[in-house]
Design an enzyme around this catalytic site. Structure first.
Site, short mmCIF file in Angstrom:
data_model
loop_
_atom_site.label_atom_id
_atom_site.label_comp_id
_atom_site.label_asym_id
_atom_site.label_seq_id
_atom_site.Cartn_x
_atom_site.Cartn_y
_atom_site.Cartn_z
N GLY A 99 0.83 -1.21 0.00
CA GLY A 99 0.00 0.00 0.00
C GLY A 99 0.86 1.26 0.00
N ARG A 139 0.47 -4.91 -5.79
CA ARG A 139 0.35 -6.14 -5.01
C ARG A 139 0.65 -7.27 -6.00
NH1 ARG A 139 -0.95 -4.21 0.29
NH2 ARG A 139 -2.55 -2.63 0.10
N ASP A 165 4.80 -5.15 6.00
CA ASP A 165 5.39 -6.44 6.39
C ASP A 165 5.45 -7.44 5.23
OD1 ASP A 165 2.68 -6.77 6.40
OD2 ASP A 165 2.53 -7.45 8.49
N THR A 195 4.15 2.61 5.53
CA THR A 195 2.73 2.24 5.62
C THR A 195 2.03 3.23 6.54
OG1 THR A 195 1.17 0.66 6.59
CG2 THR A 195 3.42 0.49 7.33
N ASP A 229 -0.39 2.51 8.39
CA ASP A 229 -1.04 1.81 9.51
C ASP A 229 -0.23 1.78 10.81
OD1 ASP A 229 -3.19 1.15 7.83
OD2 ASP A 229 -2.16 -0.63 7.09
N ASP A 260 1.84 -0.40 11.69
CA ASP A 260 1.69 -1.77 12.21
C ASP A 260 2.97 -2.58 12.13
OD1 ASP A 260 1.76 -1.92 9.47
OD2 ASP A 260 0.08 -3.30 9.28
N ARG A 262 -5.77 -1.65 9.41
CA ARG A 262 -5.73 -3.12 9.33
C ARG A 262 -5.86 -3.74 10.72
NH1 ARG A 262 -1.66 -5.70 5.12
NH2 ARG A 262 -0.08 -4.90 6.52
P1 ADP Z 1 2.60 -4.47 2.55
O1 ADP Z 1 4.03 -4.50 2.17
O2 ADP Z 1 2.03 -3.10 2.62
O3 ADP Z 1 2.34 -5.33 3.77
P2 ADP Z 1 1.54 -6.63 0.90
O4 ADP Z 1 1.24 -7.53 2.05
O5 ADP Z 1 0.58 -6.58 -0.23
O6 ADP Z 1 1.76 -5.11 1.36
O7 ADP Z 1 2.96 -7.08 0.35
C1 ADP Z 1 3.54 -6.39 -0.74
C2 ADP Z 1 4.11 -7.38 -1.71
O8 ADP Z 1 5.21 -8.09 -1.10
C3 ADP Z 1 3.18 -8.48 -2.17
O9 ADP Z 1 2.28 -8.05 -3.15
C4 ADP Z 1 4.16 -9.51 -2.70
O10 ADP Z 1 4.64 -9.11 -3.98
C5 ADP Z 1 5.33 -9.38 -1.71
N1 ADP Z 1 5.24 -10.41 -0.65
C6 ADP Z 1 4.35 -10.49 0.36
N2 ADP Z 1 4.54 -11.58 1.11
C7 ADP Z 1 5.60 -12.25 0.56
C8 ADP Z 1 6.31 -13.46 0.88
N3 ADP Z 1 5.95 -14.24 1.92
N4 ADP Z 1 7.37 -13.81 0.11
C9 ADP Z 1 7.72 -13.04 -0.95
N5 ADP Z 1 7.10 -11.88 -1.30
C10 ADP Z 1 6.05 -11.49 -0.57
#
Ligand code: ADP
Length: 318
Positions: free
Chosen positions: A11, A72, A103, A125, A127, A129, A171
């Site tokens: 995000g 994403r 995360d 982020t 949030d 968080d 979240r």
């Molecule tokens: P944020 O970083 O804000 O938490 P997301 O959870 O959507 O947002 O994670 C961002 C991107 O990071 C995901 O769309 C994916 O490309 C990558 N990602 C998330 N989890 C994993 C994972 N376990 N291993 C590898 N890449 C990941």
């Protein structure tokens, strides 16, 4: 000449641009070539990687969003997809990346580091968080947006003797609701940390109505309850005319406040210094007045400290 890259992922958050600018200019200051990876891990996998100069990050420190774009891209969890990304980096000779995100982004950064590309995570982020930092880049800007909105709602709800129920983002983290509840003088906050004790809220709002207060404000973290339905219940039980407002994506926009610009700029420089020292798999955080860095796995598993005293404040002052 050493080559490094910067990207934003997950995000978007106001202040990401300030971090990108700091990474690019610190890199150039150290004599590196700095590349921008567009649209997060998706762009990385598809090779959307461009060399950035000093001027490419001019005029962005004051702009929200991210000039690099974000995406994403769940496919990045697959090793075969990450191998494609590593090939793109090797083609250019990029040795390290600063990734700015939440995360999920950190998990991708850790996975890439384990595959031989040093990655440093910056917490971007709204949030707040991420437990390895007191504050994330974007949190204070989103908070200010929420407070400005609630201030406006307060004006109209006072005129009409209304109760306002306001849903904010976060979240699984109640910080946006907590801090905005304190700043906007709300009567009640409902967050993942407090839980939702419906009758307690109804009694509190009714008490406000009975003693003749002209308005009441309840701030709620998203995903906990249906604010429209709950507003109807408040209206029936307390006799306050009640309105629900979902602030939605407006909370992500806006120009970053000074705190986020400073935090992002200092963290951007710190991240390049870590890469310079051959470090990877580190998450940068703010602890008190100081920047620190942790192993990303540790940062992801660390439990969030709940600001219990602050939660008590709302109840004591309302
Ligand atoms: P944020 O970083 O804000 O938490 P997301 O959870 O959507 O947002 O994670 C961002 C991107 O990071 C995901 O769309 C994916 O490309 C990558 N990602 C998330 N989890 C994993 C994972 N376990 N291993 C590898 N890449 C990941």
């Amino acid at each position: 000449m050493k080559k490094i890259a910067v990207m934003t992922s997950g995000g978007d958050a106001p202040g990401m641009n300030a971090a990108v600018r700091a990474v690019v200019r610190t890199g150039l200051h150290n004599g590196y070539q700095v590349y921008g990876i567009y649209d997060g891990y998706e762009g990385l996998t598809n090779g959307d990687i461009r060399l950035l100069g000093r001027g490419d990050v001019g005029g962005i420190i004051n702009r929200g969003g991210t000039i690099l774009g974000s995406a994403r891209f769940p496919e990045f969890k697959e090793k075969s997809v990450r191998e494609k990304a590593i090939e793109q980096l090797k083609k250019i000779g990029i040795e390290g990346i600063v990734v700015i995100g939440g995360d999920g982004t950190y998990r991708g950064a850790q996975a890439l580091t384990e595959m031989g590309i040093n990655c440093i995570g910056l917490p971007g982020t709204i949030d707040n968080d991420i437990s390895s930092t007191d504050y994330t880049i974007g949190f204070y800007t989103a908070l200010q947006t929420i407070v400005d909105s609630i201030d406006k709602l307060r004006v109209t709800s006072m005129s009409h003797k209304r109760c306002s129920v306001v849903e904010v983002m976060g979240r699984h983290c109640g910080d946006l609701a907590l801090y905005s509840g304190i700043s906007a003088g709300s009567e009640y906050i409902i967050t993942p940390e407090t839980g939702f004790h419906k009758q307690l809220v109804l009694d509190k709002i009714k008490e406000s109505h009975n003693v003749g207060r002209r308005h009441a404000i309840v701030v709620v973290t998203e995903h906990l309850l249906n604010v429209s339905e709950f507003s109807q219940e408040i209206e029936e039980f307390t006799k306050y005319e009640t309105r629900a407002t979902v602030l939605g994506h407006i909370q992500r926009g806006g120009d970053p406040v000074a705190f986020d610009r400073v935090l992002a700029t200092e963290m951007g420089e710190y991240a390049v210094d870590l890469l310079k020292n051959g470090k990877g798999g580190r998450a940068v955080g703010l602890k008190g007045m100081d920047l620190v860095d942790y192993d990303i796995n540790f940062a992801l598993s660390k439990k969030r400290e709940i600001p219990k005293k602050r939660y008590g404040l709302v109840g004591r002052l309302s």
